[in-house]
Write a protein that holds these residues in place. Structure first.
Motif, short mmCIF file in Angstrom:
data_model
loop_
_atom_site.label_atom_id
_atom_site.label_comp_id
_atom_site.label_asym_id
_atom_site.label_seq_id
_atom_site.Cartn_x
_atom_site.Cartn_y
_atom_site.Cartn_z
N VAL A 1 -36.36 35.14 -34.95
CA VAL A 1 -35.64 33.99 -34.39
C VAL A 1 -35.61 32.81 -35.37
O VAL A 1 -34.74 31.94 -35.27
CB VAL A 1 -36.25 33.55 -33.04
CG1 VAL A 1 -36.16 34.65 -32.02
CG2 VAL A 1 -37.70 33.09 -33.22
N THR A 2 -36.53 32.77 -36.30
CA THR A 2 -36.53 31.67 -37.27
C THR A 2 -35.81 32.02 -38.57
O THR A 2 -35.75 31.20 -39.48
CB THR A 2 -37.97 31.25 -37.60
OG1 THR A 2 -38.71 32.39 -38.05
CG2 THR A 2 -38.64 30.63 -36.39
N GLY A 3 -35.28 33.27 -38.67
CA GLY A 3 -34.49 33.64 -39.84
C GLY A 3 -35.28 34.20 -40.98
O GLY A 3 -34.73 34.36 -42.09
N HIS A 4 -36.57 34.53 -40.79
CA HIS A 4 -37.35 35.10 -41.88
C HIS A 4 -37.16 36.63 -41.98
O HIS A 4 -37.51 37.23 -43.00
CB HIS A 4 -38.83 34.79 -41.69
CG HIS A 4 -39.16 33.34 -41.88
ND1 HIS A 4 -39.06 32.41 -40.88
CD2 HIS A 4 -39.54 32.66 -42.99
CE1 HIS A 4 -39.39 31.23 -41.33
NE2 HIS A 4 -39.68 31.34 -42.61
N THR B 1 -33.95 39.13 -41.55
CA THR B 1 -32.50 39.08 -41.35
C THR B 1 -31.83 40.45 -41.41
O THR B 1 -30.62 40.56 -41.25
CB THR B 1 -31.86 38.17 -42.41
OG1 THR B 1 -32.19 38.67 -43.72
CG2 THR B 1 -32.35 36.74 -42.26
N LYS C 1 -31.05 33.31 -35.71
CA LYS C 1 -31.65 31.98 -35.88
C LYS C 1 -30.73 30.89 -35.34
O LYS C 1 -31.19 29.86 -34.84
CB LYS C 1 -31.99 31.72 -37.35
CG LYS C 1 -30.80 31.68 -38.29
CD LYS C 1 -31.24 31.42 -39.71
CE LYS C 1 -30.06 31.26 -40.67
NZ LYS C 1 -29.19 32.45 -40.67
N ASP C 2 -29.40 31.07 -35.47
CA ASP C 2 -28.46 30.07 -34.95
C ASP C 2 -28.55 29.99 -33.42
O ASP C 2 -28.49 28.90 -32.84
CB ASP C 2 -27.04 30.41 -35.37
CG ASP C 2 -26.87 30.41 -36.90
OD1 ASP C 2 -27.61 29.64 -37.55
OD2 ASP C 2 -26.03 31.17 -37.40
N TYR D 1 -31.19 30.69 -31.70
CA TYR D 1 -32.49 30.05 -31.41
C TYR D 1 -32.40 28.52 -31.51
O TYR D 1 -32.90 27.79 -30.65
CB TYR D 1 -33.54 30.60 -32.36
CG TYR D 1 -34.88 29.89 -32.29
CD1 TYR D 1 -35.71 30.06 -31.19
CD2 TYR D 1 -35.32 29.07 -33.32
CE1 TYR D 1 -36.94 29.42 -31.12
CE2 TYR D 1 -36.54 28.43 -33.26
CZ TYR D 1 -37.35 28.61 -32.16
OH TYR D 1 -38.56 27.96 -32.09
N GLN D 2 -31.74 28.03 -32.55
CA GLN D 2 -31.56 26.58 -32.71
C GLN D 2 -30.74 26.00 -31.57
O GLN D 2 -31.03 24.90 -31.06
CB GLN D 2 -30.91 26.28 -34.06
CG GLN D 2 -31.80 26.60 -35.26
CD GLN D 2 -31.08 26.43 -36.58
OE1 GLN D 2 -29.89 26.11 -36.62
NE2 GLN D 2 -31.79 26.67 -37.68
#
Length: 773
Positions: free
Chosen positions: A387-390, A392, A518-519, A521-522
């Motif tokens: 979810v934080t993009g680490h 992908t 991640k988008d 999640y933001q």
């Protein structure tokens, strides 16, 4: 052979700890005492310098007042005009005496002021002029004329004055001030009590035992707590000559046998005096003893702690290990004895034993590592990385999914954030993680019951929130968003039913690709920030929060200005009505939680400034952290509005109380002014008389009168008397003396001086000018 190393190791380690602690204490005591000694010297010199500056400031201020008086025309008239019995001459003398009286009132420490004119051999003070030889001895005056200095501070000049105490500090100044001795025409002497110097010594820590003194450049003691020492030379005391020879400021440490003294000194460039402060080592020893005792207590505690730790470690680790080794050696010794007659001696295989122990330790390390990489910890790490993009790439993350029990479709993802409501209640719950763990379980159970419509997982990300990653079988963004909304509503209802707690859920955007999670999640984080506007227990989507934060800002500012005016008018009903309108408009504008908190803070402080009460504004500023915390903890706009309504109510109460107090003060001042208009002819009318009449202290009465009328009491009384005097001068032919008595003056000279200052002319000139017009 049985091993017995335990007590030896215990003794060695205990001794080593005691040596280290003792060395540390000794080093700390030595460095601490040196540092304390430097601080004691610095603080005493600094305090001595402050007292010296205060002494110089006091004497300089009095000297400056004398210089101003010598520069007036009245002083020049007295020193240069021959003696005369004319009324004008006497009036001018009265003016000089009034100046002297004014100086004594301005500086209560002044006991007396004498002016002597060499031209006419006249001695003048505020109470008499040209006294008889029995009243004042003039011989002291001529003794100072040979001084080359333009001024001199001295002690106990040789003149007779009944009102002057034996211990007196005197300022001598000549007239003209910058002339040589042969060209001087007068002298002024100002007498101050010697206690004006000795009273300043009380600020010193050990300055109340007679160990502080002031001496002049010749070593004569000018001020001392023991008055019998004043006038004696400091050279009579030990170190006196050495202190006298020192310049500027510093200290001397003197040792005589077992006793030791610290002598601090500071010189004054203005008076030429030197301030000396003597402190014995015994007075300072208390500070050093405190350090020593504290270090001894700490050392004792550390010794007990270290010895106890050594004993505990020894019993916990070394003793069992020693018993284990002794047992192994015993068993190996038996085997060696049994095989002695056979194939030769069998040596204990310690390498094999070491290998077995090392294997046990390696197995233990492997178990710890497996525990750290257990399913919950790995699941949290992987989901949070996604979810934080680490993470992908779906193909690289897929091998971990089976291990942690996570199922995800390869496309179409939506992230949701579930946050527990009512933080004030949650702070009282000891194990909040259990609630969040239950929310995660309910969310995953609902996903399993969906029949494969959506798959995913849930983990706790902080102390109040759970992140839910959902993937969808249907490759339609609109349909997936509807499924996510239905799932969120089901989760909200289930948590309320089974966990008995309210939860708000923010739904992010739909992401087609794994790398774009991640988008979503933001976006979910942004939605949950609208929780304050939406209220607790709500599902927040992009459609429900489609308004713009800045909409209606101008109307909000207008309502805020009206709110400030309502508070200023002390109208609580209007305040409640405006607050309700403000928060209704704020809800329509879709402000986020942080925006609402900042807006509420600005509303509070702007209203506080409008009230213009410094005490209230200071209280608000001192409680800033508490106010911000209360606003942040609000679960809804209704809660925040209630808190602001309470604060605004306190502001209204403070404003009403302040205005009531001012009204009472104005009424009292009006009564006082009416009393003055009836009794202005009373010569004894004063603040003290009014304070007794109206049962209020003189200082408080003077303050209230100035605040209400804008002028002080004395000026107002003079205005009333002068206006009545002008009326009497024009109304009849009454003499000036009679008019002065009728308006409260017992001294016609004082009346004429006040009238001229008020009208710009004498009473006779005023009467003549008005009649001519």
């Amino acid at each position: 052979m049985k091993r017995n190393m335990t007590y030896k190791i215990q003794f060695i380690y205990a001794s080593l700890f005691i040596i280290i602690i003792a060395s540390t204490v000794l080093i700390s005591y030595a460095s601490g005492t040196k540092q304390l000694e430097r601080e004691v010297v610095g603080s005493n010199l600094q305090m001595l310098d402050q007292i010296n500056k205060r002494m110089e400031s006091t004497l300089t201020e009095i000297d400056r007042a004398m210089i101003q008086m010598l520069q007036t025309g009245e002083a020049a008239f007295f020193f240069n005009t021959p003696r005369s019995g004319s009324p004008e001459y006497l009036i001018r003398l009265d003016g000089i005496q009034s100046q002297i009286s004014g100086l004594k009132r301005s500086y209560p420490s002044i006991r007396s002021v004498y002016l002597y004119s060499l031209a006419n051999e006249m001695l003048l003070s505020d109470e008499l002029h040209n006294p008889t030889a029995e009243e004042a001895d003039k011989n002291w005056i001529r003794a100072f004329y040979a001084e080359n200095d333009y001024y001199k501070w001295t002690v106990n000049p040789a003149f007779t004055e009944k009102t002057v105490n034996r211990h007196t500090v005197t300022l001598i100044r000549f007239y003209p001030m910058a002339e040589k001795p042969e060209n001087r025409t007068g002298v002024i002497a100002v007498n101050l009590p010697e206690t004006i110097l000795s009273d300043m010594f009380s600020d010193l820590q050990f300055g109340n035992s007679g160990n502080v003194l002031v001496m002049d450049g010749e070593g004569i003691i000018l001020s001392h707590a023991d008055k019998s020492r004043i006038g004696r030379n400091i050279a009579e005391y030990k170190l006196g000559g050495q202190v006298l020879s020192e310049q500027d400021s510093g200290y001397i440490r003197h040792k005589s046998g077992k006793t030791s003294e610290w002598v601090f000194y500071c010189s004054s460039s203005y008076t030429g005096w030197k301030l000396v402060y003597v402190v014995s080592q015994g007075q300072l020893s208390g500070l050093f003893l405190a350090i020593r005792n504290i270090l001894l207590v700490l050392a004792g505690g550390m010794v007990l702690l270290s010895v106890g730790s050594v004993v505990l470690v020894n019993r916990t680790w070394f003793s069992p290990m020693e018993r284990f080794i002794n047992k192994v050696e015993s068993l190996l010794g038996k085997r060696e004895g049994e095989a002695a007659g056979g194939s030769g001696s069998l040596r204990p295989d310690f390498k094999r034993l070491e290998g077995r122990i090392r294997g046990v330790l390696d197995d233990y390390s492997d178990a710890v590592r497996q525990l750290q990489e257990s399913k919950p910890a790995l699941k949290l790490q992987i989901l949070f990385d996604i979810v934080t993009g680490h993470r992908t790439r779906y193909d690289l993350a897929k091998p971990y999914f089976d291990h942690i029990g996570l199922e995800l479709y390869p496309a179409y993802y939506i992230v949701m954030i579930a946050e527990l409501d009512n933080k004030a209640l949650l702070e009282k719950i000891s194990d909040l993680n259990l609630y969040l763990y239950a929310v995660c379980n309910v969310a995953e159970e609902l996903m399993r019951e969906s029949g494969g419509v959506l798959k995913g997982g849930a983990v706790q990300i902080n102390e109040y929130q759970v992140v839910i990653l959902a993937s969808f079988r249907e490759e339609d963004a609109a349909a997936d968003m509807e499924q996510a909304a239905e799932f969120a509503q089901s989760l909200r209802d289930a948590v309320q039913t089974y966990i008995k707690h309210s939860v708000s859920i923010g739904i992010g955007s739909c992401s087609r690709r794994f790398a774009d999670i991640k988008d979503s999640y933001q976006a979910a984080q942004e939605r949950i920030h609208y929780k304050l506007v939406a209220g607790p227990g709500t599902v927040i989507t992009v459609e429900s929060m489609s308004g713009w934060d800045g909409a209606g800002l101008m109307e909000l500012f207008d309502l805020a200005d009206q709110l400030q005016e309502a508070v200023w008018q002390a109208n609580p009903d209007k305040v409640a009505e405006l607050l309700s309108a403000i928060f209704t408009l704020a809800a329509q504008s879709r402000f986020t939680d942080k925006t609402m908190v900042q807006f509420a803070l600005q509303l509070i402080y702007r209203t506080g400034k409008k009230v213009a009460d410094p005490a209230l504004l200071e209280r608000l500023q001192s409680r800033h952290a508490e106010i911000e915390s209360q606003l942040t903890r609000a679960e809804s706009l209704s809660d925040m509005r209630g808190y602001l309504l309470e604060l605004m109510g306190h502001m209204v109460e403070a404003l009403v109380e302040k205005r009531n107090s001012k009204t009472k003060a104005d009424e009292l001042v009006a009564r006082i002014m009416a009393y003055i208009s009836l009794h202005y002819s009373h010569s004894g009318l004063s603040l003290n008389l009014l304070s007794e009449e109206f049962a209020i202290s003189p200082n408080h009465l003077s303050k209230l009168f100035k605040q209400s009328t804008g002028i002080n009491f004395v000026d107002y009384l003079i205005d009333v008397r002068m206006q009545e005097a002008q009326r009497l001068l024009l109304a009849n032919q009454t003499t000036v003396n009679q008019i002065a008595e009728q308006v409260g003056y017992t001294n016609v000279t004082s009346f004429m001086r006040s009238f001229k200052k008020y009208s710009g002319m004498t009473p006779s000139e005023f009467r003549q000018a008005e009649r001519t017009d």
